[in-house]
Scaffold this active site. Structure first.
Site, PDB file in Angstrom:
ATOM      1  N   ASP A  88       4.540   0.330  -5.303  1.00  0.00           N
ATOM      2  CA  ASP A  88       5.789   0.651  -5.985  1.00  0.00           C
ATOM      3  C   ASP A  88       6.952  -0.083  -5.324  1.00  0.00           C
ATOM      4  O   ASP A  88       6.867  -0.495  -4.156  1.00  0.00           O
ATOM      5  CB  ASP A  88       6.031   2.158  -5.994  1.00  0.00           C
ATOM      6  CG  ASP A  88       6.169   2.752  -4.603  1.00  0.00           C
ATOM      7  OD1 ASP A  88       5.312   2.451  -3.739  1.00  0.00           O
ATOM      8  OD2 ASP A  88       7.120   3.523  -4.364  1.00  0.00           O
ATOM      9  N   GLU A 152       5.588   5.233  -2.335  1.00  0.00           N
ATOM     10  CA  GLU A 152       6.145   5.151  -0.987  1.00  0.00           C
ATOM     11  C   GLU A 152       7.664   5.229  -1.004  1.00  0.00           C
ATOM     12  O   GLU A 152       8.280   5.836  -0.130  1.00  0.00           O
ATOM     13  CB  GLU A 152       5.694   3.846  -0.319  1.00  0.00           C
ATOM     14  CG  GLU A 152       5.953   3.792   1.189  1.00  0.00           C
ATOM     15  CD  GLU A 152       7.319   3.252   1.566  1.00  0.00           C
ATOM     16  OE1 GLU A 152       7.707   3.393   2.735  1.00  0.00           O
ATOM     17  OE2 GLU A 152       8.024   2.693   0.682  1.00  0.00           O
TER      18      GLU A 152
END
Length: 456
Positions: A88, A152
């Site tokens: 991400d 994250e």
């Protein structure tokens, strides 16, 4: 002796193509498309599928853990060495990029794009490092498990879930930090400040979408014709060498101020738009939100004005006012802090409560955990020695940082590169970049370090 850098360069073009393929996916958290097997939305699901496909293409065993995270096993031993990266990315500002942020453009020896340095490029570097060891058929006592999550940037719930389904590796690193090796990480801390505040002449104040980014743009809506603010605001922008605009919005005025984004762990590298906006607004308004922000955050990255300044073995406590939303007299703002392990939540609460109550506000502090691994341990020593072998850097030693990484998600894990000393990959900023040569060198360091730790 194995020339790992030569082996990396043999695979350079293949690596670059894999990075480009991942970086073309705008894998920002998308709650609107979140659902079964894609808890963080469709773009993150596509990125996860793409990384799994890379592993399958190369003949490795791949596992998808309910769309939260996945892994690729390189080797067939029982014990595991872990490399943890994330797929991400943080959002891109609509302006400020010199290239398409999702096109992974190569220019003058560098790759530009969201994710090239944080963390898709480094994840591929870790993957290729392990793949090289496997392809050279080197004798090892552990397999390497490449683990990749999709959340994250928004709390790492991906790997938290993953490790409820999968075992911890014996040791590992995350290629999502800096060189030299990071043996300590400050605790992450979010402080949410709320309150009902008389508006005075402030209709609204808005900045930031992520607490872990220094907000680049702030918008303020104030009562009165724009002509009465235009001269003073433009002069203020000129005095502080900032950009912004003054616009007429019906019977009120819209002010926009543009600062500079940066990672919240290094707030001093940014220009916090909302604090600079409030420094101006404090000259034309008695609004308590404005004065709270101006009094407690303007040009102070270390909590001195909040009464929480502290410097310990891991360095200073840092403060970033990341999100501000003030509308119709209601305030909610989020402050991101990076806290040395010596500081307690009780200490923070006492100091912060005393401060916010003076402005009629309340706060809730949520302090996470810090990470510390003995710099003399085998993991730290061998990772650092690999770094020194390829850089010749005997000056910079294992370090502590303010950034939080996946290293806190499993035991015996640390941050390790890929950003080299005295370089700036513009993490979380416009024009995120990474040098192709630096990425190849980092991959060689990873290969050498992994092999030294897992060889028979």
């Amino acid at each position: 002796m194995i020339d790992f850098l030569e082996e990396v360069n043999k695979r350079k073009e293949e690596m670059i193509e894999d990075i480009k393929m991942l970086c073309r996916i705008p894998s920002v958290l998308d709650e609107e498309t979140a659902g079964e097997n894609q808890p963080f939305g469709k773009p993150c699901r596509v990125a996860l599928d793409t990384m799994l496909a890379i592993g399958k293409r190369d003949g490795f065993e791949c596992v998808d853990v309910d769309g939260y995270a996945g892994h690729i096993d390189i080797g067939d031993k029982e014990e595991m060495f872990g490399v943890l990266g994330h797929l991400d990315v943080v959002p891109c500002n609509p302006t400020g990029w010199n290239t398409d942020p999702y096109d992974a453009v190569i220019k003058d020896g560098k790759m530009y794009g969201r994710g090239v340095a944080d963390d898709k490029g480094p994840l591929i570097a870790g993957y290729y490092a392990a793949k090289i060891i496997h392809e050279l058929n080197l004798p090892v006592k552990m397999k390497t498990r490449i683990i990749f999550g999709c959340n994250e940037e928004n709390g790492s719930s991906c790997v938290k879930y993953y490790f409820t389904k999968q075992p911890f590796p014996q040791m590992g690193f995350t290629p999502d930090a800096e060189f030299p090796v990071v043996h300590g990480e400050k605790a992450g801390c979010h402080v949410v400040v709320k309150g009902e505040v008389d508006k005075e002449n402030i209709i609204g104040l808005y900045a930031g979408t992520r607490a872990n980014i220094v907000p680049e743009v702030c918008e303020a809506y104030i009562l009165g014709n724009y002509k009465q603010y235009k001269e003073s605001f433009i002069k203020y922008l000129e005095d502080y060498k900032l950009k912004g605009t003054v616009e007429e919005e019906g019977n009120h005025t819209k002010l926009t101020l543009v600062g500079k984004s940066a990672h919240a762990s290094l707030p001093e590298l940014g220009i916090n738009a909302v604090t600079y906006m409030c420094h101006y607004l404090a000259t034309i308004s008695e609004n308590k939100v404005v004065h709270f922000i101006n009094d407690c955050f303007f040009e102070d990255h270390y909590g001195d004005k909040l009464g929480i300044k502290f410097e310990g073995l891991m360095g200073p406590l840092t403060v970033n006012l990341g999100i501000c939303n003030y509308k119709d007299g209601h305030l909610q703002m989020t402050v991101d802090m990076r806290v040395p392990h010596e500081v307690t939540e009780d200490h923070l609460n006492k100091a912060l409560n005393e401060k916010v109550e003076k402005y009629g506000l309340t706060q809730i502090t949520d302090l996470g955990k810090a990470l510390y691994i003995d710099p003399e341990s085998e993991l730290i020593t061998k990772l650092h020695n690999a770094y020194v072998e390829f850089t010749g850097d005997h000056v910079n030693k294992p370090q502590s940082i303010g950034g939080g990484t996946y290293a806190k998600s499993m035991p015996n894990c640390v941050g390790f590169g890929p950003q080299f000393v005295d370089t700036d990959n513009k993490i979380h900023q416009n024009n995120e970049e990474i040098s192709i040569d630096d990425l190849m060198k980092a991959t060689a360091i990873y290969a050498k370090a992994i092999y030294d730790l897992i060889k028979e």
